[in-house]
Write a protein that holds these residues in place. Structure first.
Motif, short mmCIF file in Angstrom:
data_model
loop_
_atom_site.label_atom_id
_atom_site.label_comp_id
_atom_site.label_asym_id
_atom_site.label_seq_id
_atom_site.Cartn_x
_atom_site.Cartn_y
_atom_site.Cartn_z
N ILE A 2 68.34 2.14 45.70
CA ILE A 2 67.11 1.62 45.08
C ILE A 2 66.62 2.59 44.01
CG2 ILE A 2 64.68 1.12 45.52
CD1 ILE A 2 65.56 0.00 48.26
N TYR A 3 66.66 3.88 44.33
CA TYR A 3 66.22 4.89 43.37
C TYR A 3 67.07 4.83 42.10
CZ TYR A 3 65.42 9.43 41.24
OH TYR A 3 65.14 10.42 40.35
N LYS A 4 68.40 4.75 42.28
CA LYS A 4 69.28 4.70 41.12
C LYS A 4 69.02 3.43 40.30
CE LYS A 4 73.18 7.47 42.78
NZ LYS A 4 74.60 7.46 43.15
N LYS A 5 68.78 2.33 40.98
CA LYS A 5 68.50 1.07 40.30
C LYS A 5 67.20 1.18 39.48
CE LYS A 5 68.40 -3.85 41.35
NZ LYS A 5 68.43 -4.86 42.42
N GLN A 6 66.19 1.79 40.09
CA GLN A 6 64.92 1.98 39.39
C GLN A 6 65.10 2.89 38.17
OE1 GLN A 6 62.42 3.51 42.49
NE2 GLN A 6 61.72 1.48 43.13
N GLN A 7 65.88 3.95 38.34
CA GLN A 7 66.12 4.87 37.23
C GLN A 7 66.85 4.17 36.09
OE1 GLN A 7 63.80 7.25 38.06
NE2 GLN A 7 65.16 8.46 36.81
N LYS A 8 67.84 3.34 36.43
CA LYS A 8 68.56 2.59 35.40
C LYS A 8 67.60 1.68 34.65
CE LYS A 8 73.20 2.42 37.37
NZ LYS A 8 74.25 1.55 37.93
N GLU A 9 66.72 1.00 35.40
CA GLU A 9 65.75 0.10 34.77
C GLU A 9 64.80 0.88 33.88
OE1 GLU A 9 63.96 -3.27 33.52
OE2 GLU A 9 65.82 -3.11 34.66
N ARG A 10 64.32 2.03 34.35
CA ARG A 10 63.43 2.86 33.52
C ARG A 10 64.14 3.31 32.25
NH1 ARG A 10 61.53 6.18 38.49
NH2 ARG A 10 59.77 4.93 39.21
N ASN A 11 65.39 3.73 32.41
CA ASN A 11 66.16 4.16 31.24
C ASN A 11 66.37 3.00 30.26
OD1 ASN A 11 66.35 6.75 32.20
ND2 ASN A 11 68.37 6.47 33.11
N ARG A 12 66.64 1.81 30.80
CA ARG A 12 66.80 0.63 29.95
C ARG A 12 65.52 0.34 29.18
NH1 ARG A 12 70.28 -1.77 33.54
NH2 ARG A 12 68.60 -2.51 34.86
N GLN A 13 64.38 0.37 29.90
CA GLN A 13 63.10 0.10 29.26
C GLN A 13 62.79 1.16 28.20
OE1 GLN A 13 61.34 -2.60 29.56
NE2 GLN A 13 62.65 -3.44 31.15
N ALA A 14 63.06 2.42 28.51
CA ALA A 14 62.82 3.49 27.54
C ALA A 14 63.71 3.32 26.32
CB ALA A 14 63.06 4.85 28.20
N ASP A 15 64.96 2.92 26.56
CA ASP A 15 65.89 2.71 25.46
C ASP A 15 65.43 1.55 24.58
OD1 ASP A 15 68.26 3.54 24.15
OD2 ASP A 15 69.35 1.83 25.01
N LYS A 16 64.96 0.47 25.22
CA LYS A 16 64.44 -0.67 24.47
C LYS A 16 63.24 -0.26 23.63
CE LYS A 16 65.81 -4.49 27.50
NZ LYS A 16 65.31 -5.57 28.37
N ALA A 17 62.34 0.51 24.23
CA ALA A 17 61.15 0.96 23.50
C ALA A 17 61.55 1.86 22.33
CB ALA A 17 60.21 1.70 24.44
N ARG A 18 62.52 2.73 22.55
CA ARG A 18 62.98 3.63 21.49
C ARG A 18 63.61 2.83 20.35
NH1 ARG A 18 67.75 5.51 20.43
NH2 ARG A 18 68.61 4.93 22.44
N LYS A 19 64.44 1.85 20.70
CA LYS A 19 65.07 1.02 19.68
C LYS A 19 64.04 0.20 18.92
CE LYS A 19 69.65 0.60 21.75
NZ LYS A 19 70.62 -0.31 22.37
N LYS A 20 63.05 -0.31 19.65
CA LYS A 20 61.99 -1.10 19.00
C LYS A 20 61.21 -0.22 18.02
CE LYS A 20 58.33 -4.34 20.24
NZ LYS A 20 57.59 -4.94 21.34
N GLN A 21 60.93 1.00 18.43
CA GLN A 21 60.21 1.94 17.57
C GLN A 21 61.05 2.28 16.33
OE1 GLN A 21 59.31 5.73 19.37
NE2 GLN A 21 57.38 5.88 18.26
N GLN A 22 62.35 2.47 16.52
CA GLN A 22 63.23 2.75 15.39
C GLN A 22 63.24 1.58 14.42
OE1 GLN A 22 67.05 3.68 17.16
NE2 GLN A 22 66.83 5.85 16.68
N LYS A 23 63.32 0.35 14.95
CA LYS A 23 63.33 -0.82 14.10
C LYS A 23 62.04 -0.94 13.31
CE LYS A 23 66.60 -3.82 16.48
NZ LYS A 23 66.80 -5.11 17.17
N SER A 24 60.91 -0.67 13.97
CA SER A 24 59.63 -0.77 13.27
C SER A 24 59.54 0.29 12.18
CB SER A 24 58.46 -0.67 14.24
OG SER A 24 58.37 0.62 14.78
N LYS A 25 60.06 1.50 12.45
CA LYS A 25 60.07 2.55 11.43
C LYS A 25 60.95 2.15 10.26
CE LYS A 25 59.06 6.67 14.20
NZ LYS A 25 59.59 7.94 14.69
N GLN A 26 62.10 1.56 10.56
CA GLN A 26 63.00 1.12 9.50
C GLN A 26 62.36 0.02 8.66
OE1 GLN A 26 66.59 0.02 11.58
NE2 GLN A 26 67.45 2.09 11.48
N LYS A 27 61.70 -0.94 9.34
CA LYS A 27 61.04 -2.02 8.62
C LYS A 27 59.93 -1.46 7.74
CE LYS A 27 61.91 -5.86 11.75
NZ LYS A 27 61.30 -6.84 12.67
#
Length: 119
Positions: free
Chosen positions: A46-71
């Motif tokens: 469960i812990y590993k699953k939660q960590q993967k989900e947190r990492n996924r969410q953080a990665d999505k947020a980082r990519k979204k921020q990069q896209k907004s900066k590029q735009k």
């Protein structure tokens, strides 16, 4: 549909068994220790699953921020290009008019001085 439970890795199973044995109480049976180890495995999974989900969410947020900066950078670049084009258009329109007026003035001066002097 229910997903089949994912089998924990051998390393995780060994780690869970170490933890279960380390916390083993006197008089505790092997079966009880095994059940505790299974619970620990589930907790780790469960812990590993939660960590993967947190990492996924953080990665999505980082990519979204990069896209907004590029735009934002792209829109600023486009604005700069449009401003430069507007300046070029204004100056390129005024130059022909200035040359036309100058040529008419020169022609008028020529006619006035050269043709007027011959009379």
């Amino acid at each position: 549909m229910k997903k089949a439970p994912v089998q924990a890795s051998q390393e995780t199973q060994q780690e869970a068994m170490k933890i279960a044995k380390a916390t083993q109480k006197p008089g505790q049976t092997k079966e009880q220790t095994r059940l505790i180890a299974q619970g620990i495995e589930k907790g780790i999974a469960i812990y590993k699953k939660q960590q993967k989900e947190r990492n996924r969410q953080a990665d999505k947020a980082r990519k979204k921020q990069q896209k907004s900066k590029q735009k934002e950078a792209l829109s600023q670049t486009e604005d700069n290009v449009l401003n430069v084009e507007d300046n070029k258009t204004k100056s390129s329109l005024s130059l022909p008019w200035a040359l036309l007026i100058l040529s008419w003035l020169a022609f008028a001066a020529y006619v006035f001085f050269h043709l007027g002097a011959n009379r």
